[in-house]
Design an enzyme around this catalytic site. Structure first.
Site, PDB file in Angstrom:
ATOM      1  N   ALA A 153       3.107   5.366  -3.480  1.00  0.00           N
ATOM      2  CA  ALA A 153       4.179   6.269  -3.913  1.00  0.00           C
ATOM      3  C   ALA A 153       4.346   6.225  -5.432  1.00  0.00           C
ATOM      4  O   ALA A 153       4.490   7.265  -6.089  1.00  0.00           O
ATOM      5  CB  ALA A 153       5.485   5.880  -3.224  1.00  0.00           C
ATOM      6  N   PRO A 171       0.812  -1.222   0.000  1.00  0.00           N
ATOM      7  CA  PRO A 171       0.000   0.000   0.000  1.00  0.00           C
ATOM      8  C   PRO A 171       0.843   1.269   0.000  1.00  0.00           C
ATOM      9  O   PRO A 171       0.514   2.240  -0.687  1.00  0.00           O
ATOM     10  CB  PRO A 171      -0.818  -0.139   1.284  1.00  0.00           C
ATOM     11  N   ASP A 172       1.935   1.279   0.759  1.00  0.00           N
ATOM     12  CA  ASP A 172       2.772   2.475   0.823  1.00  0.00           C
ATOM     13  C   ASP A 172       3.612   2.665  -0.429  1.00  0.00           C
ATOM     14  O   ASP A 172       3.616   3.738  -1.039  1.00  0.00           O
ATOM     15  CB  ASP A 172       3.685   2.398   2.050  1.00  0.00           C
ATOM     16  N   THR A 173       4.358   1.636  -0.809  1.00  0.00           N
ATOM     17  CA  THR A 173       5.222   1.807  -1.973  1.00  0.00           C
ATOM     18  C   THR A 173       4.393   1.895  -3.256  1.00  0.00           C
ATOM     19  O   THR A 173       4.731   2.645  -4.168  1.00  0.00           O
ATOM     20  CB  THR A 173       6.237   0.655  -2.065  1.00  0.00           C
ATOM     21  N   GLU A 210      -4.641   5.700  -0.408  1.00  0.00           N
ATOM     22  CA  GLU A 210      -3.841   4.471  -0.400  1.00  0.00           C
ATOM     23  C   GLU A 210      -4.743   3.235  -0.409  1.00  0.00           C
ATOM     24  O   GLU A 210      -4.365   2.198  -0.963  1.00  0.00           O
ATOM     25  CB  GLU A 210      -2.910   4.459   0.806  1.00  0.00           C
TER      26      GLU A 210
END
Length: 773
Positions: free
Chosen positions: A549, A544-546, A576
């Site tokens: 991004a 979810p984070d990368t 996200e």
């Protein structure tokens, strides 16, 4: 024919024409993202059928053209194309006289992006791989399912990522590379030839595991808890499963209150994170009876009411009912490629564009024609207010493309990753975190205390000179600081600003909190991270984070492209949660149509045999997939079963499934006596997709990655040499070097503040007042 959608995103890429000359999901997903952003996308008909739900998801809004237009027909199409997305093996286009070099001569402004499993160069360039093999070779399967309660050497096999997550993620990488090259072309530069390796795109999701090995010699695996957190992970409840992630002290206090403050949990020693981690088994055993009284939906609501980053482990049907997704218009009515009405996941972005363009002198620095011959974003200035994962990684991606990134931080509120290891030699320090240093390489650091009016004023002045701002605070924080888009755009109408948040800036659940692993649970990824008929679990990597991004970088680059034409800036609101659902969009599409979405383990819907088989050695495994007649014949030859090739019952996927016990027993016996890496090479030489399950040291020593110079060594001021993952893209055949190590806290204060007209004496006074702090 074409398939339509009713998406409402602004046409940032209006007038841009894209040709998808590919059969795979990665290129198809890259093209879908560009279509969502307003590009006109045509694709050649695929040479092989794909899953109906996957096709529906990927092809909404695209125009389908003849699969075999011939060389002249293809050249005619390319004459009107800005971006070519393809996934041909290295050299395949050369046989048609349509290789990248030939097309660059014929169409000098054409942006060519090849997204392939291993890239266009290196010893694996002609190897084949499905998502299973890539998840294994990237080290992700070695970590999945997470935190298995079994000793190393057990028979719990590694597990691939859910759905087509691997390909979707790599497709987002390809879309970003395409738009970076397009942006560089706008000032009269040439088109670029971009090489995207799916394997290399995945590896940054393991930045913590790489740092653990580099700094502490710890080889992370699915049999250990990589984060020193407790309680943590997927736990059973009355009607399913929930996810817990206690990171900060107030998370523990809130959980204790949720449980009704049982006597065992009131032990003050549990307030210490390390003590909880050391006693995690006892804590999580003690919690079990209470959790079994909880319904997952009410647990999720109750935890969010207390601002705790816990989550229900949603199945795909649950995901389709999340009120936030409905309220934000994430689900979109469309026409499938065959003309059927359908509903599909839409876009994870909400845009707000400036109505007034910036004056020419202040419309942003942009990319100069001279710069376009080097890195695509040379000349672009970025201010990074990000923290933890998503925001900082997005800014790092832009830094890798050549942008000048200034990281705004402060001792008043240190980034979580500056406060967490692993540290070299186990010695803590705010400049010594391996994770922080990996994902903030190539930036400059300025310490502005945003709790002070002086710090906020300096931030506004810094942004007034910038092209891009990135932040991932909770919704409302930037507005309370007077640093929201409406305020910043008053002084910089050409500003492009991206806000990355767990659930988005607007909607009934916008205030919900979450970290990447809890968003896996919300988005249905944990429910799919399971063996067939097995229980859900957390997956390796921090998708979810990368992934957010990567998607934010795509949106930022599209907005910069649009700004070149209009001078107007743009605000990007990224969810996200929506990114996470989008990366398993084929599964969501199936659920929206009322289809059953059950975990399949390592099996592939259209491929058989496909699985992960144990090899000789400690916890050694090999992924193998049969995807066509060539790979079936190759497998028969390699495992010593030539009679299989002549058996008509085994000539089809259905027939091979009926013979599953016989086939899998034979493949398993062949693998059991062999070294996984040697067996991988033997199968690949026979045309069979195969991938050894790498751990981090094997990843770091892989010959393909070494040949392409993927890992680089940088020298940090306090930690010395650190090996870090490289840039995700190669432009015109050249690797992109990392633009230096991560900065120490406030390392660039003097030079950055000098750009604002502040002399050394003034800066010293601001230090004393803890404004620059």
């Amino acid at each position: 024919m074409s398939a339509g959608d009713n998406g409402a995103d602004p046409p940032l890429l209006a007038g841009i024409r894209v040709l998808e000359w590919a059969d795979g999901t990665a290129a198809g997903y890259a093209a879908r993202l560009l279509r969502n952003l307003g590009a006109d996308v045509a694709r050649l008909e695929r040479r092989a059928p794909v899953d109906r739900d996957l096709e529906t998801f990927l092809d909404v809004g695209k125009t389908v053209v003849d699969a075999n237009p011939g060389r002249d027909g293809l050249l005619s199409i390319l004459a009107d194309v800005d971006i070519l997305l393809d996934d041909h093996a290295a050299g395949a286009r050369a046989a048609l006289g349509l290789d990248a070099a030939a097309l660059a001569v014929r169409f000098p402004t054409l942006v060519q992006v090849a997204v392939t499993p291993f890239g266009q160069t290196g010893p694996y360039r002609d190897w084949r791989a499905t998502d299973v093999e890539l998840a294994c070779m990237a080290g992700l399967a070695h970590l999945t399912p997470r935190d298995v309660s079994a000793p190393p050497g057990s028979t719990v096999p590694p597990l691939k990522m859910p759905g087509a997550l691997v390909s979707m993620y790599a497709g987002a990488s390809a879309a970003g590379a395409a738009l970076a090259a397009l942006l560089a072309r706008q000032d009269g530069g040439p088109g670029r030839v971009v090489d995207v390796s799916m394997l290399e795109s995945l590896i940054p999701t393991l930045r913590r595991e790489i740092a653990l090995y580099e700094y502490q010699g710890v080889i992370a695996s699915r049999f250990m808890r990589v984060w020193r957190l407790a309680p943590w992970g997927v736990k059973p409840c009355r009607d399913g499963y929930v996810f817990l992630q206690v990171v900060e002290r107030h998370h523990w206090a809130g959980l204790v209150e949720m449980m009704g403050s049982p006597a065992w949990a009131l032990d003050p020693r549990f307030e210490d994170a390390e003590y909880r981690y050391a006693h995690r088994a006892a804590i999580e055993t003690s919690m079990h009876a209470w959790l079994m009284t909880q319904d997952k939906a009410s647990f999720g609501w109750e935890s969010q009411r207390r601002n705790l980053p816990f989550a229900p482990v949603n199945g795909m049907a649950d995901v389709c009912r999340i009120p936030q997704l409905q309220a934000r218009g994430f689900w979109r009515a469309a026409l499938a490629p065959d003309g059927r009405p359908c509903v599909v996941p839409g876009s994870p972005f909400r845009f707000r564009t400036q109505q007034t363009a910036a004056p020419a002198a202040t419309a942003g620095h942009g990319v100069t024609a001279a710069a376009s011959a080097s890195l695509p974003l040379a000349g672009i200035k970025v201010v990074d207010f990000g923290h933890v994962w998503a925001g900082p990684y997005c800014a790092a991606l832009l830094a890798d493309m050549g942008a000048d990134v200034v990281k705004v931080e402060s001792e008043q509120r240190l980034d979580v990753h500056r406060r967490q290891g692993p540290y070299p030699d186990g010695i803590p320090g705010i400049n010594r975190s391996g994770v922080w240093n990996a994902q903030n390489r190539g930036k400059r650091s300025v310490t502005l205390n945003l709790a002070t009016e002086g710090g906020r004023d300096l931030a506004r002045r810094l942004v007034a000179q910038a092209d891009v701002v990135i932040e991932n605070f909770a919704p409302g924080v930037m507005q309370r600081l007077g640093l929201d888009y409406a305020a910043l755009a008053q002084d910089n109408p050409g500003l492009v600003m991206a806000s990355l948040s767990a659930f988005g800036q607007q909607g009934p659940q916008c205030g919900y909190v979450g970290y990447g692993p809890s968003l896996d649970a919300w988005a249905g990824l944990d429910a799919q991270t399971a063996f067939a008929d097995g229980s859900p679990n957390a997956l390796g990597g921090v998708f979810p984070d990368t992934g957010s991004a990567l998607h934010a970088a795509v949106a930022i680059l599209a907005a910069l492209h649009a700004r070149k034409r209009s001078g107007a800036g743009c605000y990007v609101d990224l969810s996200e949660l929506e990114v996470s659902v989008l990366m398993v969009g084929d599964l969501a599409t199936r659920a929206l149509a009322g289809g059953e979405v059950a975990p399949t383990g390592n099996a592939g819907g259209d491929h058989f045999p496909q699985g992960v088989f144990r090899c000789a050695g400690d916890d050694a495994w090999l992924a193998v997939s049969v995807v066509d007649d060539t790979s079936w014949a190759g497998l028969c030859d390699v495992v010593g079963a030539p009679a299989w090739k002549g058996d008509p019952e085994l000539a089809t996927v259905a027939g091979r499934r009926r013979a599953a016990p016989q086939l899998e027993t034979r493949i398993g016996a062949w693998c059991a006596t062999r070294n996984a890496i040697a067996a991988m090479g033997e199968l690949q030489r026979a045309g069979v997709p195969a991938g050894a399950v790498y751990n981090v040291p094997q990843l770091l020593s892989d010959v393909q990655l070494a040949a392409r110079g993927y890992f680089e060594t940088v020298h940090n001021a306090e930690t010395g040499a650190q090996r870090v993952y490289g840039a995700l893209w190669r432009f015109d055949g050249n690797p992109v070097p990392i633009n230096g190590p991560a900065p120490t806290l406030g390392q660039s204060n003097r030079e950055v503040l000098a750009r604002l007209g502040l002399g050394d004496e003034h800066v010293r006074a601001l230090h004393a007042a803890r404004v620059v702090y």
